[in-house]
Design an enzyme around this catalytic site. Sequence first.
Site, PDB file in Angstrom:
ATOM      1  N   SER A 218       0.871  -1.182   0.000  1.00 53.46           N
ATOM      2  CA  SER A 218       0.000   0.000   0.000  1.00 53.46           C
ATOM      3  C   SER A 218       0.902   1.224   0.000  1.00 53.46           C
ATOM      4  CB  SER A 218      -0.840  -0.038   1.283  1.00 53.46           C
ATOM      5  OG  SER A 218      -1.571   1.155   1.434  1.00 53.46           O
TER       6      SER A 218
ATOM      7  N   TYR B   9      -3.085  -1.244  10.222  1.00 54.02           N
ATOM      8  CA  TYR B   9      -2.976  -1.519   8.783  1.00 54.02           C
ATOM      9  C   TYR B   9      -1.581  -1.133   8.281  1.00 54.02           C
ATOM     10  CZ  TYR B   9      -4.029  -1.174   3.761  1.00 54.02           C
ATOM     11  OH  TYR B   9      -4.026  -1.322   2.394  1.00 54.02           O
TER      12      TYR B   9
ATOM     13  N   LYS C 222       1.376  -3.475   6.398  1.00 59.67           N
ATOM     14  CA  LYS C 222       1.871  -3.238   5.039  1.00 59.67           C
ATOM     15  C   LYS C 222       3.376  -2.935   5.035  1.00 59.67           C
ATOM     16  CE  LYS C 222      -2.000  -4.125   2.916  1.00 59.67           C
ATOM     17  NZ  LYS C 222      -2.156  -5.279   2.028  1.00 59.67           N
TER      18      LYS C 222
HETATM   19  N1  LIG Z   1      -8.305   0.191  -2.463  1.00 58.56           N
HETATM   20  C1  LIG Z   1      -7.203   0.863  -2.302  1.00 58.56           C
HETATM   21  O1  LIG Z   1      -7.131   2.071  -2.584  1.00 58.56           O
HETATM   22  C2  LIG Z   1      -5.960   0.173  -1.809  1.00 58.56           C
HETATM   23  C3  LIG Z   1      -4.821   0.973  -1.566  1.00 58.56           C
HETATM   24  C4  LIG Z   1      -3.662   0.359  -1.126  1.00 58.56           C
HETATM   25  C5  LIG Z   1      -3.626  -1.014  -0.944  1.00 58.56           C
HETATM   26  N2  LIG Z   1      -4.749  -1.765  -1.175  1.00 58.56           N
HETATM   27  C6  LIG Z   1      -4.639  -3.215  -0.984  1.00 58.56           C
HETATM   28  O2  LIG Z   1      -5.234  -3.873  -2.085  1.00 58.56           O
HETATM   29  C7  LIG Z   1      -5.781  -5.130  -1.655  1.00 58.56           C
HETATM   30  C8  LIG Z   1      -7.244  -5.228  -2.038  1.00 58.56           C
HETATM   31  O3  LIG Z   1      -7.955  -4.213  -1.351  1.00 58.56           O
HETATM   32  P1  LIG Z   1      -9.452  -3.753  -1.733  1.00 58.56           P
HETATM   33  O4  LIG Z   1      -9.458  -2.292  -1.663  1.00 58.56           O
HETATM   34  O5  LIG Z   1      -9.891  -4.469  -2.947  1.00 58.56           O
HETATM   35  O6  LIG Z   1     -10.241  -4.306  -0.426  1.00 58.56           O
HETATM   36  P2  LIG Z   1     -11.744  -4.797  -0.255  1.00 58.56           P
HETATM   37  O7  LIG Z   1     -12.639  -4.163  -1.260  1.00 58.56           O
HETATM   38  O8  LIG Z   1     -12.056  -4.666   1.187  1.00 58.56           O
HETATM   39  O9  LIG Z   1     -11.646  -6.370  -0.656  1.00 58.56           O
HETATM   40  C9  LIG Z   1     -10.885  -7.236   0.145  1.00 58.56           C
HETATM   41  C10 LIG Z   1     -11.063  -8.666  -0.335  1.00 58.56           C
HETATM   42  O10 LIG Z   1     -10.304  -9.519   0.516  1.00 58.56           O
HETATM   43  C11 LIG Z   1     -11.153 -10.564   0.996  1.00 58.56           C
HETATM   44  N3  LIG Z   1     -10.712 -10.994   2.306  1.00 58.56           N
HETATM   45  C12 LIG Z   1     -10.637 -10.272   3.445  1.00 58.56           C
HETATM   46  N4  LIG Z   1     -10.205 -11.029   4.453  1.00 58.56           N
HETATM   47  C13 LIG Z   1      -9.987 -12.263   3.945  1.00 58.56           C
HETATM   48  C14 LIG Z   1      -9.555 -13.492   4.506  1.00 58.56           C
HETATM   49  N5  LIG Z   1      -9.245 -13.592   5.802  1.00 58.56           N
HETATM   50  N6  LIG Z   1      -9.432 -14.563   3.693  1.00 58.56           N
HETATM   51  C15 LIG Z   1      -9.744 -14.483   2.366  1.00 58.56           C
HETATM   52  N7  LIG Z   1     -10.173 -13.339   1.788  1.00 58.56           N
HETATM   53  C16 LIG Z   1     -10.299 -12.255   2.579  1.00 58.56           C
HETATM   54  C17 LIG Z   1     -12.558  -9.953   0.989  1.00 58.56           C
HETATM   55  O11 LIG Z   1     -13.567 -10.917   0.865  1.00 58.56           O
HETATM   56  P3  LIG Z   1     -14.357 -11.636   2.095  1.00 58.56           P
HETATM   57  O12 LIG Z   1     -14.816 -10.554   3.007  1.00 58.56           O
HETATM   58  O13 LIG Z   1     -15.448 -12.391   1.380  1.00 58.56           O
HETATM   59  O14 LIG Z   1     -13.365 -12.547   2.711  1.00 58.56           O
HETATM   60  C18 LIG Z   1     -12.498  -9.136  -0.296  1.00 58.56           C
HETATM   61  O15 LIG Z   1     -12.756  -9.965  -1.404  1.00 58.56           O
HETATM   62  C19 LIG Z   1      -5.520  -5.196  -0.145  1.00 58.56           C
HETATM   63  O16 LIG Z   1      -4.319  -5.891   0.095  1.00 58.56           O
HETATM   64  C20 LIG Z   1      -5.366  -3.740   0.242  1.00 58.56           C
HETATM   65  O17 LIG Z   1      -4.620  -3.589   1.424  1.00 58.56           O
HETATM   66  C21 LIG Z   1      -5.912  -1.200  -1.584  1.00 58.56           C
END
Ligand SMILES: NC(=O)c1ccc[n+]([C@@H]2O[C@H](COP(=O)([O-])OP(=O)(O)OC[C@H]3O[C@@H](n4cnc5c(N)ncnc54)[C@H](OP(=O)(O)O)[C@@H]3O)[C@@H](O)[C@H]2O)c1
Length: 224
Positions: free
Chosen positions: A133, A146, A150
Amino acid sequence: MILITGVTRGLGRAMVTEFAKLGHTVAGCGRSPTAIEALAQQVGKPHDFAAVDVADDAAVAGWAERVLAEVGVPDLVVNNAALINRNAPLWQVSANEFSEVIDVNLKGVANVIRHFAPPMLERRHGVIVNFSSGWGRSTSPEVAPYCATKWAIEGLTQALAQELPAGMAAVALNPGVINTEMLQSCFGAGAAGYPTPERWARAAVPFLLKLGPRDTGRPQTAPS
Ligand SMILES: NC(=O)c1ccc[n+]([C@@H]2O[C@H](COP(=O)([O-])OP(=O)(O)OC[C@H]3O[C@@H](n4cnc5c(N)ncnc54)[C@H](OP(=O)(O)O)[C@@H]3O)[C@@H](O)[C@H]2O)c1
């Protein structure tokens, strides 16, 4: 074959569509069985989706055994699944919530690597991408748990890169800032000003497919 964790929504869900569109077979997991079933219906075979909690090492072991036998050995592992704590100063985060974030974001990544890397090592082939991140390289208030995970992912990935044989790669990837449920949790209404996961995936997936041994141990940022 591409292995992705956290495929039920957000970036993981958008990556499934994009990898499949480009002709790759995807195996993915998320915790919600109903969302996993809906995804399996939408995307169909030969893709493979399972309700697995990456924080549960025994569940990941069972998932890996089946996927490796039925779908194959991954060419690319995308450790995408993660949680963010509800915005709060560190001293107001409960021990349970703190543990949950560590268990999924950090131990979950190690669990997936523990069970999927051995056959990749045998072939001396494959790329492991661990989602970091901007908050794996900088910090903000109210998301200390968080940020801690990361920053840990950055260190874990660099050490892993030092362990892998030539021909393989481990890369920490900052995906950028994308309007997902996670961003809505920490940015509130401000999340609406950022790109959709679908738009992000159109540029990010080709970028992921180009990562290889020359990138190992070098922190990367996805194109926006
Ligand atoms: N969005 C951003 O701007 C952003 C920025 C920096 C980094 N990131 C990183 O990008 C990645 C994806 O983030 P996102 O924004 O897409 O998040 P999100 O919309 O909250 O989606 C997270 C996904 O992970 C799954 N998940 C959570 N806990 C889990 C577990 N214990 N086992 C298996 N699956 C699990 C959730 O599904 P269930 O609830 O069904 O398990 C969901 O499908 C993450 O690593 C996040 O830290 C995102």
